[in-house]
Design a protein around this motif. Sequence first.
Motif, PDB file in Angstrom:
ATOM      1  N   ILE A  32       3.778 -12.733  -2.691  1.00 33.62           N
ATOM      2  CA  ILE A  32       2.811 -12.840  -2.932  1.00 33.62           C
ATOM      3  C   ILE A  32       1.963 -12.882  -0.879  1.00 33.62           C
ATOM      4  N   THR A  33       3.297 -14.660   0.026  1.00 35.10           N
ATOM      5  CA  THR A  33       3.134 -13.979   1.196  1.00 35.10           C
ATOM      6  C   THR A  33       2.689 -12.620   1.982  1.00 35.10           C
ATOM      7  N   VAL A  34       3.563 -11.758   1.268  1.00 34.88           N
ATOM      8  CA  VAL A  34       3.731 -10.774   1.983  1.00 34.88           C
ATOM      9  C   VAL A  34       2.524  -9.895   1.957  1.00 34.88           C
ATOM     10  N   GLY A  35       2.123  -9.765   0.046  1.00 36.54           N
ATOM     11  CA  GLY A  35       0.591  -9.035   0.438  1.00 36.54           C
ATOM     12  C   GLY A  35      -0.099  -9.710   0.785  1.00 36.54           C
ATOM     13  N   LEU A  75     -11.603  10.404   7.013  1.00 42.72           N
ATOM     14  CA  LEU A  75     -10.056  10.494   5.696  1.00 42.72           C
ATOM     15  C   LEU A  75      -9.283   9.995   5.673  1.00 42.72           C
ATOM     16  N   ALA A  76      -8.809  10.310   7.191  1.00 39.81           N
ATOM     17  CA  ALA A  76      -7.726   9.085   7.801  1.00 39.81           C
ATOM     18  C   ALA A  76      -7.346   7.650   7.162  1.00 39.81           C
ATOM     19  N   SER A  77      -9.001   7.335   7.986  1.00 44.31           N
ATOM     20  CA  SER A  77      -9.460   6.115   7.922  1.00 44.31           C
ATOM     21  C   SER A  77      -9.427   5.993   6.426  1.00 44.31           C
ATOM     22  N   VAL A  78     -10.289   6.036   5.432  1.00 42.04           N
ATOM     23  CA  VAL A  78     -10.221   5.941   3.951  1.00 42.04           C
ATOM     24  C   VAL A  78      -9.409   5.821   3.212  1.00 42.04           C
ATOM     25  N   GLY A  79      -8.064   7.078   3.731  1.00 43.87           N
ATOM     26  CA  GLY A  79      -6.522   7.007   3.154  1.00 43.87           C
ATOM     27  C   GLY A  79      -6.280   5.789   3.809  1.00 43.87           C
ATOM     28  N   PHE A  80      -5.497   5.125   4.992  1.00 46.21           N
ATOM     29  CA  PHE A  80      -5.413   4.067   5.123  1.00 46.21           C
ATOM     30  C   PHE A  80      -5.981   3.058   4.504  1.00 46.21           C
ATOM     31  N   SER A  81      -7.524   2.677   4.249  1.00 46.15           N
ATOM     32  CA  SER A  81      -7.747   1.252   3.483  1.00 46.15           C
ATOM     33  C   SER A  81      -7.143   1.497   2.051  1.00 46.15           C
ATOM     34  N   VAL A  82      -6.931   3.148   1.436  1.00 48.48           N
ATOM     35  CA  VAL A  82      -6.349   2.878  -0.171  1.00 48.48           C
ATOM     36  C   VAL A  82      -5.028   2.615   0.124  1.00 48.48           C
ATOM     37  N   LEU A  83      -4.575   2.728   1.209  1.00 47.20           N
ATOM     38  CA  LEU A  83      -2.922   2.403   0.736  1.00 47.20           C
ATOM     39  C   LEU A  83      -2.853   0.860   1.570  1.00 47.20           C
ATOM     40  N   ARG A  84      -3.079   0.982   2.346  1.00 46.75           N
ATOM     41  CA  ARG A  84      -3.120  -0.263   2.655  1.00 46.75           C
ATOM     42  C   ARG A  84      -3.966  -1.463   1.426  1.00 46.75           C
ATOM     43  N   SER A  85      -5.268  -1.710   0.752  1.00 43.06           N
ATOM     44  CA  SER A  85      -5.292  -2.117  -0.591  1.00 43.06           C
ATOM     45  C   SER A  85      -4.403  -1.836  -2.286  1.00 43.06           C
ATOM     46  N   ALA A  86      -3.853  -1.067  -2.362  1.00 43.83           N
ATOM     47  CA  ALA A  86      -2.920  -0.551  -2.978  1.00 43.83           C
ATOM     48  C   ALA A  86      -1.507  -1.204  -2.330  1.00 43.83           C
ATOM     49  N   LEU A  87      -0.856  -0.810  -1.572  1.00 42.01           N
ATOM     50  CA  LEU A  87       0.476  -1.467  -1.454  1.00 42.01           C
ATOM     51  C   LEU A  87       0.202  -2.984  -1.367  1.00 42.01           C
ATOM     52  N   ALA A  88      -0.692  -3.734  -0.636  1.00 37.94           N
ATOM     53  CA  ALA A  88      -0.786  -4.819  -0.920  1.00 37.94           C
ATOM     54  C   ALA A  88      -1.166  -5.874  -2.791  1.00 37.94           C
ATOM     55  N   THR A  89      -2.030  -4.668  -3.038  1.00 35.52           N
ATOM     56  CA  THR A  89      -2.287  -5.459  -4.867  1.00 35.52           C
ATOM     57  C   THR A  89      -0.677  -4.934  -5.476  1.00 35.52           C
ATOM     58  N   ASN A  90      -0.004  -4.273  -5.244  1.00 34.73           N
ATOM     59  CA  ASN A  90       1.145  -3.912  -5.412  1.00 34.73           C
ATOM     60  C   ASN A  90       2.029  -5.056  -5.135  1.00 34.73           C
ATOM     61  N   ILE A  91       2.155  -5.274  -4.263  1.00 37.27           N
ATOM     62  CA  ILE A  91       3.197  -6.108  -3.959  1.00 37.27           C
ATOM     63  C   ILE A  91       2.815  -7.573  -4.309  1.00 37.27           C
ATOM     64  N   LEU A  92       0.928  -7.703  -4.203  1.00 45.08           N
ATOM     65  CA  LEU A  92       0.819  -9.478  -4.894  1.00 45.08           C
ATOM     66  C   LEU A  92       0.846  -9.410  -6.639  1.00 45.08           C
ATOM     67  N   TRP A  93       0.750  -8.512  -7.190  1.00 46.63           N
ATOM     68  CA  TRP A  93       0.617  -8.608  -8.685  1.00 46.63           C
ATOM     69  C   TRP A  93       2.181  -8.855  -9.192  1.00 46.63           C
ATOM     70  N   LEU A  94       3.046  -7.553  -8.496  1.00 49.09           N
ATOM     71  CA  LEU A  94       4.372  -8.261  -8.434  1.00 49.09           C
ATOM     72  C   LEU A  94       4.584  -9.106  -8.532  1.00 49.09           C
ATOM     73  N   GLY A  95       4.239 -10.174  -7.756  1.00 51.33           N
ATOM     74  CA  GLY A  95       5.310 -11.509  -7.047  1.00 51.33           C
ATOM     75  C   GLY A  95       4.715 -12.289  -7.669  1.00 51.33           C
ATOM     76  N   ALA A  96       2.953 -11.934  -8.055  1.00 52.16           N
ATOM     77  CA  ALA A  96       2.355 -12.644  -9.189  1.00 52.16           C
ATOM     78  C   ALA A  96       3.261 -12.897 -11.100  1.00 52.16           C
TER      79      ALA A  96
END
Length: 155
Positions: free
Chosen positions: A74-77, A11-32
């Motif tokens: 975009i670079t950070v994401g 569950l922790a592994s899945v949670g970290f994957s979701v957290l990382r994906s959501a964080l990267a997506t948010n930063i990439l989207w806001l950067g765009a």
Amino acid sequence: MRTRHASADDLASVGFSVLRSALATNILWLGALKFKQYEVENDEPLVTSSPLFSRFREKLGAQKLNRLIGVSEITVGSLIAARPLAPRASAIGSFAAVGMFLTTLGFLATTPGARQEGQGMLSLSQLGQFLLKDTVLLGAALLTAAESLRAARPR
């Protein structure tokens, strides 16, 4: 009992994957979005009231400053998302996000419209509430940095 522990780890592994994906997506989207004119206009109250960003805005202009911020985001994401291939790079991206969110949280102190007028220091406006959500993103960046550093350790 061992099965429970494995389930918690899964569950922790899945949670970290979701957290990382959501964080990267948010930063990439806001950067765009920083390349859109309406976003340049939305960011004006933040950058003009910030001692740091107002100087950059004077030198670069509003549009170029927003584009620079967009490229940085975009670079950070992208670095955060690179965790499966490059955990060290992902850790660097997460630490950069920590800096980014600490900076945006600073806007709570420098942007006049971040608080409801006449309602006291703790009464945030809609803009202040928008900025406050960066505390959650800051926590996510710290967790993804730690997880990436663990993954980058030689075994």
